[in-house]
Scaffold this motif. Structure first.
Motif, PDB file in Angstrom:
ATOM      1  N   ALA A 124     -30.849  -9.362 -33.815  1.00 30.78           N
ATOM      2  CA  ALA A 124     -30.377  -9.416 -35.126  1.00 30.78           C
ATOM      3  C   ALA A 124     -29.274 -10.635 -35.440  1.00 30.78           C
ATOM      4  CB  ALA A 124     -30.235  -8.221 -35.978  1.00 30.78           C
ATOM      5  N   ASN A 125     -28.265 -10.576 -34.216  1.00 28.16           N
ATOM      6  CA  ASN A 125     -27.098 -11.250 -34.449  1.00 28.16           C
ATOM      7  C   ASN A 125     -27.188 -12.324 -33.519  1.00 28.16           C
ATOM      8  OD1 ASN A 125     -27.463  -9.371 -32.219  1.00 28.16           O
ATOM      9  ND2 ASN A 125     -24.999  -9.335 -32.185  1.00 28.16           N
TER      10      ASN A 125
ATOM     11  N   GLY B 261     -41.116 -21.812 -15.003  1.00 34.09           N
ATOM     12  CA  GLY B 261     -42.356 -21.480 -14.027  1.00 34.09           C
ATOM     13  C   GLY B 261     -41.624 -21.226 -12.573  1.00 34.09           C
ATOM     14  N   SER B 262     -40.279 -20.992 -12.401  1.00 31.54           N
ATOM     15  CA  SER B 262     -39.792 -21.030 -11.193  1.00 31.54           C
ATOM     16  C   SER B 262     -39.846 -19.638 -10.828  1.00 31.54           C
ATOM     17  CB  SER B 262     -38.403 -21.278 -11.213  1.00 31.54           C
ATOM     18  OG  SER B 262     -37.386 -20.370 -11.942  1.00 31.54           O
ATOM     19  N   GLY B 263     -40.066 -18.551 -11.904  1.00 30.56           N
ATOM     20  CA  GLY B 263     -40.217 -17.203 -11.590  1.00 30.56           C
ATOM     21  C   GLY B 263     -38.670 -16.538 -11.358  1.00 30.56           C
ATOM     22  N   GLN B 264     -37.791 -17.335 -11.557  1.00 26.83           N
ATOM     23  CA  GLN B 264     -36.213 -16.664 -11.174  1.00 26.83           C
ATOM     24  C   GLN B 264     -35.791 -15.953 -12.679  1.00 26.83           C
ATOM     25  OE1 GLN B 264     -33.114 -19.112  -9.614  1.00 26.83           O
ATOM     26  NE2 GLN B 264     -34.840 -20.491  -8.953  1.00 26.83           N
ATOM     27  N   VAL B 265     -35.449 -14.669 -12.517  1.00 31.30           N
ATOM     28  CA  VAL B 265     -35.131 -13.907 -13.577  1.00 31.30           C
ATOM     29  C   VAL B 265     -33.558 -14.190 -14.011  1.00 31.30           C
ATOM     30  CG1 VAL B 265     -34.451 -11.525 -14.417  1.00 31.30           C
ATOM     31  CG2 VAL B 265     -36.553 -12.027 -13.182  1.00 31.30           C
ATOM     32  N   MET B 266     -33.468 -14.612 -15.223  1.00 25.32           N
ATOM     33  CA  MET B 266     -31.813 -15.192 -15.403  1.00 25.32           C
ATOM     34  C   MET B 266     -31.469 -14.523 -16.756  1.00 25.32           C
ATOM     35  SD  MET B 266     -32.749 -19.095 -16.365  1.00 25.32           S
ATOM     36  CE  MET B 266     -33.582 -18.980 -14.636  1.00 25.32           C
ATOM     37  N   ASN B 267     -30.271 -14.607 -17.193  1.00 25.90           N
ATOM     38  CA  ASN B 267     -29.777 -14.281 -18.550  1.00 25.90           C
ATOM     39  C   ASN B 267     -30.540 -15.063 -19.678  1.00 25.90           C
ATOM     40  OD1 ASN B 267     -27.976 -12.622 -17.130  1.00 25.90           O
ATOM     41  ND2 ASN B 267     -26.429 -13.193 -18.230  1.00 25.90           N
ATOM     42  N   ILE B 268     -31.002 -14.268 -20.570  1.00 27.65           N
ATOM     43  CA  ILE B 268     -31.543 -15.243 -21.795  1.00 27.65           C
ATOM     44  C   ILE B 268     -30.971 -14.770 -23.160  1.00 27.65           C
ATOM     45  CG2 ILE B 268     -33.798 -15.582 -20.790  1.00 27.65           C
ATOM     46  CD1 ILE B 268     -34.693 -13.517 -22.613  1.00 27.65           C
ATOM     47  N   GLN B 269     -30.221 -13.501 -23.180  1.00 27.50           N
ATOM     48  CA  GLN B 269     -29.543 -13.010 -24.193  1.00 27.50           C
ATOM     49  C   GLN B 269     -28.263 -12.296 -23.540  1.00 27.50           C
ATOM     50  OE1 GLN B 269     -31.935 -10.413 -27.003  1.00 27.50           O
ATOM     51  NE2 GLN B 269     -33.666 -11.820 -26.762  1.00 27.50           N
ATOM     52  N   THR B 270     -27.202 -12.912 -23.999  1.00 30.37           N
ATOM     53  CA  THR B 270     -25.740 -12.567 -23.396  1.00 30.37           C
ATOM     54  C   THR B 270     -24.915 -12.374 -24.625  1.00 30.37           C
ATOM     55  OG1 THR B 270     -26.176 -13.835 -21.358  1.00 30.37           O
ATOM     56  CG2 THR B 270     -24.192 -13.233 -21.711  1.00 30.37           C
TER      57      THR B 270
ATOM     58  N   PRO C 112     -21.792 -11.482 -32.111  1.00 28.12           N
ATOM     59  CA  PRO C 112     -23.126 -12.567 -31.647  1.00 28.12           C
ATOM     60  C   PRO C 112     -23.607 -12.506 -30.253  1.00 28.12           C
ATOM     61  CG  PRO C 112     -20.763 -13.389 -31.666  1.00 28.12           C
ATOM     62  CD  PRO C 112     -20.706 -12.037 -32.329  1.00 28.12           C
ATOM     63  N   THR C 113     -24.743 -12.714 -30.118  1.00 26.37           N
ATOM     64  CA  THR C 113     -25.419 -12.733 -28.830  1.00 26.37           C
ATOM     65  C   THR C 113     -25.982 -14.170 -28.581  1.00 26.37           C
ATOM     66  OG1 THR C 113     -26.256 -10.377 -28.907  1.00 26.37           O
ATOM     67  CG2 THR C 113     -27.418 -11.660 -27.355  1.00 26.37           C
ATOM     68  N   PHE C 114     -25.375 -14.628 -27.549  1.00 31.09           N
ATOM     69  CA  PHE C 114     -25.958 -15.965 -27.236  1.00 31.09           C
ATOM     70  C   PHE C 114     -27.339 -16.004 -26.632  1.00 31.09           C
ATOM     71  CE2 PHE C 114     -25.598 -19.405 -23.716  1.00 31.09           C
ATOM     72  CZ  PHE C 114     -26.063 -20.396 -24.363  1.00 31.09           C
ATOM     73  N   VAL C 115     -28.098 -17.063 -27.364  1.00 27.44           N
ATOM     74  CA  VAL C 115     -29.510 -17.082 -26.850  1.00 27.44           C
ATOM     75  C   VAL C 115     -30.030 -18.287 -26.267  1.00 27.44           C
ATOM     76  CG1 VAL C 115     -31.913 -16.833 -27.722  1.00 27.44           C
ATOM     77  CG2 VAL C 115     -30.234 -15.711 -28.995  1.00 27.44           C
TER      78      VAL C 115
END
Length: 258
Positions: free
Chosen positions: A201-202, A163-172, A181-184
């Protein structure tokens, strides 16, 4: 930072139930710690001297917000991983670079070098099979996907980023290619409750890099050779060294911890 021998393992050494050994590797990024038949090992710590010592990069003066040169920056993130045949344990370390400024004919310059002071870590890894040990350099993450995190039962407002509204990495991704692999984040198991963009997919529940020459994971000796610095790949100061501390047992294997 240093580590101590866990109390139970130390008692096993004293009683003769276990034998203390070390496994020292370096230079090339791939090694295998052998485990004899009818025995198992418990890795309880390691000392890691990062790659890149002895190398210097001459460049224009660096301000407080500049990135170090990419050829040095490769050394600033290094990964060690242990694979037992069934379990995978990656450890990523940031390695400090050091900057020395000087002036030549009124022109301010700087020298960037890697601080390869040993890093000590305590771990607990059991294996009845030989253990693959991989060491490599990481340059960057690949095209991270970003989003704000909503409020949920596990990400309440104010206490977390929910709920902070900060846009951050969610898939890296730490390596290029659609099969890597993609870190989730925030979590993989209950990802659907966050109403975030679809999973790749990974997907992976932890962050680590896999072999990738462009961005990492890249073998330290291969990368040092690619820099074209005369004889650098022969110099011990440039290479990494890893000393693994472990106990050898010939009794029933305990349940893995962690």
């Amino acid at each position: 930072m240093s580590f101590s021998i866990p109390a139970q393992i130390e008692q096993d050494f004293i009683s003769g139930r276990a034998r203390y050994q070390t496994f020292q590797t370096g230079n090339g990024g791939q090694s295998v710690l052998p485990v004899a038949p009818n025995s198992y090992i418990v890795i309880f710590g390691y000392d890691f001297s990062p790659a890149g010592g002895g190398l210097q990069k001459l460049q224009a003066a660096i301000t407080s917000l500049d990135l170090s040169a990419s050829d040095i920056r490769f050394f600033e993130t290094q990964q060690i991983s242990f694979y037992t045949g069934s379990d995978f344990y990656p450890f990523i370390h940031h390695v400090n670079s050091e900057i020395s400024a000087y002036v030549v004919a009124g022109d301010q310059r700087s020298i960037v070098s890697i601080n390869n002071t040993p890093i000590c870590r305590q771990v607990y890894i059991t294996s009845a099979k030989s253990v693959a040990i991989t060491v490599g350099l990481i340059l960057q993450t690949d095209d991270p996907l970003q989003s704000a995190i909503p409020i949920t039962d596990t990400t309440p407002q104010q206490l977390t980023f929910g709920g902070s509204g900060q846009v951050m990495n969610i898939q890296t991704a730490f390596s290029q290619g659609g099969t890597n692999p993609t870190f989730v984040q925030p979590e993989l198991i209950n990802y659907a409750k966050y109403s975030l963009p679809a999973l790749p997919a990974n997907e992976s529940e932890q962050s680590f890099a896999v072999p990738d020459i462009a961005n990492g994971l890249i073998d330290p000796s291969s990368y040092i050779t690619s820099l074209g610095v005369a004889e650098a790949f022969r110099q011990a100061a440039c290479a990494y060294f890893l000393n693994v501390h472990y106990a050898v047992y010939t009794q029933t294997i305990p349940e893995p911890r962690g």
